[in-house]
Design a protein around this motif. Sequence first.
Motif, short mmCIF file in Angstrom:
data_model
loop_
_atom_site.label_atom_id
_atom_site.label_comp_id
_atom_site.label_asym_id
_atom_site.label_seq_id
_atom_site.Cartn_x
_atom_site.Cartn_y
_atom_site.Cartn_z
N ASN A 1 67.83 13.83 74.60
CA ASN A 1 66.42 13.42 74.54
C ASN A 1 65.53 14.41 73.80
O ASN A 1 64.30 14.28 73.83
CB ASN A 1 65.85 13.17 75.93
N SER A 2 66.11 15.40 73.12
CA SER A 2 65.31 16.32 72.32
C SER A 2 65.06 15.73 70.94
O SER A 2 65.85 14.94 70.43
CB SER A 2 65.99 17.68 72.22
N GLU A 3 63.94 16.12 70.33
CA GLU A 3 63.56 15.62 69.02
C GLU A 3 63.16 16.77 68.10
O GLU A 3 62.77 17.84 68.56
CB GLU A 3 62.38 14.64 69.12
N SER A 4 63.27 16.51 66.79
CA SER A 4 62.85 17.48 65.80
C SER A 4 62.24 16.74 64.63
O SER A 4 62.63 15.61 64.32
CB SER A 4 64.04 18.31 65.32
N ARG A 5 61.27 17.35 64.00
CA ARG A 5 60.60 16.74 62.85
C ARG A 5 61.16 17.36 61.57
O ARG A 5 61.18 18.58 61.42
CB ARG A 5 59.10 16.98 62.93
N LEU A 6 61.64 16.53 60.65
CA LEU A 6 62.21 17.00 59.39
C LEU A 6 61.21 16.82 58.27
O LEU A 6 60.58 15.76 58.15
CB LEU A 6 63.50 16.24 59.06
N PRO B 1 57.36 12.88 56.66
CA PRO B 1 58.26 13.41 57.69
C PRO B 1 59.22 12.37 58.23
O PRO B 1 58.98 11.17 58.15
CB PRO B 1 57.30 13.88 58.77
N PHE B 2 60.33 12.87 58.83
CA PHE B 2 61.31 12.05 59.51
C PHE B 2 61.53 12.63 60.91
O PHE B 2 61.30 13.81 61.14
CB PHE B 2 62.64 12.02 58.76
N THR B 3 61.98 11.79 61.83
CA THR B 3 62.22 12.24 63.20
C THR B 3 63.70 12.19 63.51
O THR B 3 64.35 11.16 63.34
CB THR B 3 61.46 11.37 64.22
#
Length: 301
Positions: free
Chosen positions: A191-196, A88-90
Amino acid sequence: MKGGRQQVTKNMRLTLIVFLVMNSFLLDHAKPGSYFDYSQPGQDRWVRNYPLCAGGLQSPIPIAASRSVALPLPALEMIGYHDYLQPPFTLRNNGHTVVLKIKDESIRKRTPYIFGVLLKENDKFELESLHFHWGLKNGRGSEHVLHGTRRVNISFFLNFLTTAKLKFLEEEENRHLSFLIPHLKEVQNVNSESRLNNSIELSTLLPVDVDTYYTYKGSLTTPPCNEVVTWTVFAATVPVSFKQMNKFRLLSDGKGILADNFRYLQNVQNRKIYVRRPNATLMGKNEIIDFDPSNLKWHWT
C-alpha cells in the motif's frame, strides 16, 4: 490449472511480458472485504468468491505455433507510444503487484492509444496503467506459456490484453527500465506509493517487432476473472537483467516477499488460437483480399 503448478524445466528463459487490458477491470477490482492470493491453495479458493473464475474461457493458457491458425490479421497501430510521455506518474504496491498509473484525469495531457489488431473498427483505446508479474526464482513468473517457456512479465493495462516478451539476460540491463527500477525501493511495503517525475517512451518497453502475434478469447487473470478479454501475445523479445529483476523481489505483500504473482495455466478447451505472421505466405491473394477478421470463429466446432 487443476492439479497444481505446471513444472518448468531448468533451461527455460525468463522474459518480461507486456499486455493491455480493459481499464474498467483493474487488478485489485475485487469484492469489498474479500482477499485473494496467488498460492496454489489460494487460487483453488478463488472460485468461492468469484464464480467466473471457473468459466470455460479462462486465462492464461499455453500457446504454441503448432496449435495456432495462421491468418493475415490486422497490425497493431500505436499512437503516442513513440513520444515522450510527461510525468508525474504514480507507482503503487497494492500487495498483488506494483502498478504504474499512466493516465491522470486531473492533468490534461495527451494519452497514448492503440487501434487495429482485432479491436472493433474505428475504436481506439487509451493507456490506463501498467503492472508486473514475476517469479521468486529464475524459471517462472509469466502467466502465459509460449512454446513451452515460462517468462517474467511486465504488463500494460489498457482496453484489451496484449503481451510482449522481454528476454531475460544475466548481464544485459534494459536502460529503458531505468525510469522505474530505482523507485521500487520506495514502494517496498504494501500500500505504499511513490511519485515518478521521469518521462517515458512507451515504445521502448515493447519489442521492435510487434507485427507477429498470437490472439485468442480469454479472461482477466485475477479475480473477478471476467471473460471479456481478447489476448494478443507478441513473439519477439527485449532484454532485462537478473540485477533489475531482483529489485522486484525486494517488495513485500504484507506477509512476506511479493513474488510468484501469476495465475496457473488454464485449459484451452475448444478455443482457437490465431497467429499473425506478416512475412509468411498464408493464402492466395484473392483470399487475403476477401479476408474479414470480424467473421473469425473463436472456437473449434
